[in-house]
Design an enzyme around this catalytic site. Structure first.
Site, PDB file in Angstrom:
ATOM      1  N   GLY A   1       0.810  -1.208   0.000  1.00  0.00           N
ATOM      2  CA  GLY A   1       0.000   0.000   0.000  1.00  0.00           C
ATOM      3  C   GLY A   1       0.842   1.256   0.000  1.00  0.00           C
ATOM      4  N   THR A   2       2.157   1.103  -0.242  1.00  0.00           N
ATOM      5  CA  THR A   2       3.033   2.269  -0.283  1.00  0.00           C
ATOM      6  C   THR A   2       2.731   3.096  -1.535  1.00  0.00           C
ATOM      7  OG1 THR A   2       4.759   0.989   0.825  1.00  0.00           O
ATOM      8  CG2 THR A   2       5.433   3.041  -0.216  1.00  0.00           C
ATOM      9  N   THR A   3       2.634   4.409  -1.367  1.00  0.00           N
ATOM     10  CA  THR A   3       2.352   5.295  -2.498  1.00  0.00           C
ATOM     11  C   THR A   3       3.602   6.111  -2.835  1.00  0.00           C
ATOM     12  OG1 THR A   3       1.550   7.085  -1.054  1.00  0.00           O
ATOM     13  CG2 THR A   3      -0.062   5.462  -1.816  1.00  0.00           C
TER      14      THR A   3
ATOM     15  N   ALA B   1      -2.974  -1.665  -3.806  1.00  0.00           N
ATOM     16  CA  ALA B   1      -4.031  -0.660  -3.742  1.00  0.00           C
ATOM     17  C   ALA B   1      -3.432   0.609  -3.166  1.00  0.00           C
ATOM     18  CB  ALA B   1      -5.193  -1.136  -2.874  1.00  0.00           C
ATOM     19  N   SER B   2      -3.899   1.741  -3.630  1.00  0.00           N
ATOM     20  CA  SER B   2      -3.432   3.012  -3.061  1.00  0.00           C
ATOM     21  C   SER B   2      -4.114   3.294  -1.736  1.00  0.00           C
ATOM     22  CB  SER B   2      -3.703   4.157  -4.039  1.00  0.00           C
ATOM     23  OG  SER B   2      -5.096   4.290  -4.286  1.00  0.00           O
ATOM     24  N   ASN B   3      -5.253   2.645  -1.506  1.00  0.00           N
ATOM     25  CA  ASN B   3      -5.980   2.841  -0.251  1.00  0.00           C
ATOM     26  C   ASN B   3      -6.798   1.576   0.023  1.00  0.00           C
ATOM     27  OD1 ASN B   3      -8.017   3.705   1.714  1.00  0.00           O
ATOM     28  ND2 ASN B   3      -7.299   5.770   1.291  1.00  0.00           N
TER      29      ASN B   3
ATOM     30  N   HIS C   1      -3.950  15.397   4.443  1.00  0.00           N
ATOM     31  CA  HIS C   1      -3.315  14.367   5.258  1.00  0.00           C
ATOM     32  C   HIS C   1      -2.459  15.004   6.351  1.00  0.00           C
ATOM     33  CE1 HIS C   1      -4.375  11.629   1.939  1.00  0.00           C
ATOM     34  NE2 HIS C   1      -4.271  10.674   2.843  1.00  0.00           N
ATOM     35  N   HIS C   2      -2.033  14.167   7.281  1.00  0.00           N
ATOM     36  CA  HIS C   2      -1.171  14.590   8.378  1.00  0.00           C
ATOM     37  C   HIS C   2       0.170  15.106   7.843  1.00  0.00           C
ATOM     38  CE1 HIS C   2       0.963  10.772   7.710  1.00  0.00           C
ATOM     39  NE2 HIS C   2      -0.244  10.258   7.573  1.00  0.00           N
TER      40      HIS C   2
ATOM     41  N   LYS D   1       3.088  12.922   6.229  1.00  0.00           N
ATOM     42  CA  LYS D   1       3.018  12.409   4.850  1.00  0.00           C
ATOM     43  C   LYS D   1       3.711  13.427   3.946  1.00  0.00           C
ATOM     44  CE  LYS D   1      -0.159  10.592   1.338  1.00  0.00           C
ATOM     45  NZ  LYS D   1       0.646   9.372   1.146  1.00  0.00           N
TER      46      LYS D   1
END
Length: 255
Positions: free
Chosen positions: A75-77, A100-102, A136-137, A140
């Site tokens: 799931g790493t983008t 998957a991206s998410n 996002h936080h 990221k």
């Protein structure tokens, strides 16, 4: 299921908790302090590896798993320009890969709604501009998020007025397809705005705006557990299989 966790940050810890809750064994954990342990010897008894590391290490991690015949859920983008290359390698090697991206179920429902709405607007010939915003936080560092890219691609694939996406990401160093001001975007470009603030796990909004009205599709994730749970369910789905899979395949199984 004997699992390996590659990347032992906050997501890695959440994944570990859920694996144990669901009766699985965490047999290997790879972090920055023992990257050399990601090899055939340590992976030989692993059923599925769950990879949530960093953009600069994901490609190597996934390739190693594919070449050793270890099923891999990632799931790493921020690295997916080379995703197709690894998917092809997976097919050639007879390995198993799930990307998957998410992994949140709600987000994947949003992906479907986004594509359907774009296609309906195209059919009607309605004149809507589209923008995407992701929040996002501050930890990221890459932009836009993989989820935002998937949403942008869903629009572009179904709405002929948009041909490519560009990213407006003030204050973010690792941004792709950056523009300095949204007003620079051409009509054919879809603007993806990236915001980093506080401890926000993830907010994604797709806004369709005409001269007369606004339609907004929005998803807010409340915690990382939703993502970790989806990743573990994907690992359970992938265990014992070969081939290349995504959340679309997992969701089809539930029909």
């Amino acid at each position: 299921m004997k699992a390996a966790i590659i990347g032992y940050g906050k997501m890695g810890h959440e994944i570990e908790n859920i694996l144990k809750e669901r009766g699985h064994e965490v047999a290997l954990i790879i972090d920055i302090n023992n990257t050399e342990a990601l090899d055939a010897e340590h992976l030989k008894d692993i059923d599925v590896a769950l990879e949530f590391s960093a953009p600069d290490t994901a490609y190597h991690n996934i390739r190693t798993c594919i070449e050793t015949g270890t099923a891999i859920v990632s799931g790493t983008t921020g690295w997916t320009s080379r995703l197709a290359e690894l998917q092809q390698l997976c097919r050639e090697k007879g390995s198993a890969m799930f990307y998957a991206s998410n992994y949140c179920l709600g987000v994947n429902l949003l992906f479907q709604l986004n594509k359907q709405l774009s296609a309906m607007i195209e059919q009607l010939g309605a004149n809507y501009n589209v923008e995407i915003e992701e929040v996002h936080h501050t930890q990221k560092k890459d932009a836009p998020s993989g989820t935002a890219i998937t949403l942008a691609e869903g629009v572009i694939d179904n709405l002929s007025s948009k041909e490519e996406w560009v990213n407006y990401a003030p204050g973010i160093d690792k941004a792709t397809n950056r523009i300095d001001n949204p007003s620079e975007a051409k009509d054919s470009q879809l603007v993806v705005r990236s915001v980093r603030e506080g401890m926000v796990p993830g907010i994604h909004a797709v806004t369709f705006e005409s001269e007369d009205d606004i339609i907004c599709l929005k998803h807010t994730i409340k915690n990382r557990r939703a993502l970790a749970l989806g990743a573990v369910v994907a690992a359970e789905f992938l265990c014992g299989k070969t081939g290349v899979y995504s959340m679309d395949d997992l969701m089809k199984q539930t029909k």
